[in-house]
Write an enzyme that holds these catalytic residues in place. Structure first.
Site, PDB file in Angstrom:
ATOM      1  N   SER A 188       0.802  -1.223   0.000  1.00 13.79           N
ATOM      2  CA  SER A 188       0.000   0.000   0.000  1.00 13.79           C
ATOM      3  C   SER A 188       0.837   1.276   0.000  1.00 13.79           C
ATOM      4  CB  SER A 188      -0.965   0.022   1.203  1.00 13.79           C
ATOM      5  OG  SER A 188      -1.954  -0.959   1.062  1.00 13.79           O
ATOM      6  N   TYR A 234      -6.449   5.481  -0.013  1.00 12.27           N
ATOM      7  CA  TYR A 234      -7.538   5.170   0.901  1.00 12.27           C
ATOM      8  C   TYR A 234      -8.318   6.385   1.388  1.00 12.27           C
ATOM      9  CZ  TYR A 234      -5.198   0.684   0.837  1.00 12.27           C
ATOM     10  OH  TYR A 234      -4.641  -0.496   0.433  1.00 12.27           O
ATOM     11  N   ARG A 249      -3.358  -8.505  -7.252  1.00 12.66           N
ATOM     12  CA  ARG A 249      -3.378  -7.250  -8.007  1.00 12.66           C
ATOM     13  C   ARG A 249      -1.949  -6.834  -8.303  1.00 12.66           C
ATOM     14  NH1 ARG A 249      -4.375  -3.438  -4.523  1.00 12.66           N
ATOM     15  NH2 ARG A 249      -2.438  -2.330  -4.977  1.00 12.66           N
ATOM     16  N   ASP A 254       0.657  -3.964  -9.800  1.00 12.85           N
ATOM     17  CA  ASP A 254       0.771  -2.524 -10.011  1.00 12.85           C
ATOM     18  C   ASP A 254       1.884  -2.225 -10.997  1.00 12.85           C
ATOM     19  OD1 ASP A 254      -1.230  -2.180  -8.131  1.00 12.85           O
ATOM     20  OD2 ASP A 254       0.170  -1.922  -6.466  1.00 12.85           O
ATOM     21  N   GLU A 282       4.998  -4.367  -8.322  1.00 17.71           N
ATOM     22  CA  GLU A 282       4.808  -5.334  -7.256  1.00 17.71           C
ATOM     23  C   GLU A 282       3.508  -6.091  -7.475  1.00 17.71           C
ATOM     24  OE1 GLU A 282       3.641  -3.859  -3.274  1.00 17.71           O
ATOM     25  OE2 GLU A 282       3.824  -1.859  -4.141  1.00 17.71           O
ATOM     26  N   ASN A 304       0.371  -7.777  -5.278  1.00 14.32           N
ATOM     27  CA  ASN A 304      -0.319  -7.797  -3.989  1.00 14.32           C
ATOM     28  C   ASN A 304      -1.162  -9.062  -3.889  1.00 14.32           C
ATOM     29  OD1 ASN A 304       0.073  -4.770  -2.997  1.00 14.32           O
ATOM     30  ND2 ASN A 304      -0.382  -4.734  -5.182  1.00 14.32           N
ATOM     31  N   GLY A 327      -6.915  -4.942  -1.251  1.00 11.85           N
ATOM     32  CA  GLY A 327      -7.972  -4.355  -0.435  1.00 11.85           C
ATOM     33  C   GLY A 327      -9.361  -4.674  -0.955  1.00 11.85           C
TER      34      GLY A 327
END
Length: 303
Positions: free
Chosen positions: A139, A209, A248, A250, A266, A268, A272
């Site tokens: 994140s 966020y 996910r 990026d 990266e 994930n 989220g």
């Protein structure tokens, strides 16, 4: 069925995890499941054993929920759980290990160097601009972009706030100008490409966020070959790392470089699931509701 939703914990991403977990728990109840919400503490093994779930929905983000630790514990307890297993989680949380797996598979990632934070106060590890990040946080926690115009100093000042104050070692990578892109995988399918457009600064933890700080363009307005390359690279990374359920990936893309300017940053393994999160958004674009997404991840855990 009995579903334990594991959330919270003590990582830097605790609040995001709680938001994800509450949404997942509500979806599970809407689906008719018997739900136990567990805010992870040091007695998590006892809490999981008492819940006796058919499946654990892992809504943790960061360590120890995303690095293989909680996965190993649940394996010992004989529990089924969503998302990736021990080995995949341990590799994917470590950006340097991820490169060692993916680059030989033909996935383009930025070249980087590990650097002791103390060394930053003497000289730059790379020509500016460059990015500094913890090797095992998600994140965008602890990310700094060091430029000639930044107020970090040259060399970086020891007393200046930055990730060098929280982490003894950091990963330094060249800064890639251009667009921030992301691709979600569900099952064994790449869903879409989203462009993330921060209204100010860069796509850091707050931008991810905080409502209104980032605009999501889904699907991204990209040349067809770049869209295809993003989808292909994300799926290749998901498969090479052995991800399960969802992941996910990026990216950064420098339009001036064409396809050669597309880099995976990266992967994930615990994306989220908040109202602002990208996996639910891409699933919705593909006609998959939030509740359907939650059920598909539960089903994958039981396979």
């Amino acid at each position: 069925m009995k579903v334990a939703v594991l959330m919270g914990g003590w990582s830097a991403e605790r609040e995001v995890s709680l938001t994800s977990g509450r949404g997942i728990a509500a979806a599970c109840r809407a689906l008719g499941h018997d739900v136990t919400e567990i805010d992870m503490d040091r007695d998590v093994a006892a809490a999981l054993t008492a819940a006796a779930p058919d499946v654990v929905f892992n809504a943790l983000h960061g360590t120890p929920g995303e690095d293989g630790s909680i996965q190993g514990l649940m394996d010992i307890l004989g529990l089924r759980y969503t998302h990736s297993g021990v080995t995949t989680s341990a590799i994917a949380i470590d950006k340097e290990l991820t490169k060692r797996i993916l680059v030989p598979q033909g996935v383009r990632m930025p070249e980087g160097v590990m650097v002791a934070s103390e060394a930053l106060f003497v000289q730059d590890p790379l020509p500016r601009p460059y990015v500094l990040k913890p090797v095992n946080e998600g994140s965008s926690v602890g990310v700094a972009i060091v430029t000639d115009a930044s107020n970090y100093g040259n060399p970086i000042g020891r007393a200046v706030a930055g990730p060098w104050q929280a982490f003894a070692t950091l990963l330094a990578e060249p800064f890639i100008a251009g667009k921030e892109l992301t691709v979600a995988i569900l099952g064994d399918e790449a869903l879409a490409v989203t462009e993330l457009i921060p209204t100010t600064g860069f796509y850091d933890y707050d931008a991810k966020y905080t409502d209104g700080l980032t605009r999501h363009q889904c699907p991204a307005d990209l040349p067809a070959q770049i869209t295809a390359a993003c989808l292909d690279m994300a799926l290749a990374a998901h498969r090479a790392l052995g991800c399960k359920g969802t992941s996910r990936s990026d990216f950064r893309w420098d339009p001036d470089q064409g396809e050669a300017g597309l880099y995976l940053l990266e992967v994930n393994t615990q994306p989220g699931m908040t109202p602002l999160s990208l996996v639910p958004e891409q699933a919705k674009y593909r006609g998959i509701s939030y509740e359907m997404l939650v059920q598909r991840l539960i089903d994958a855990a039981l396979e």
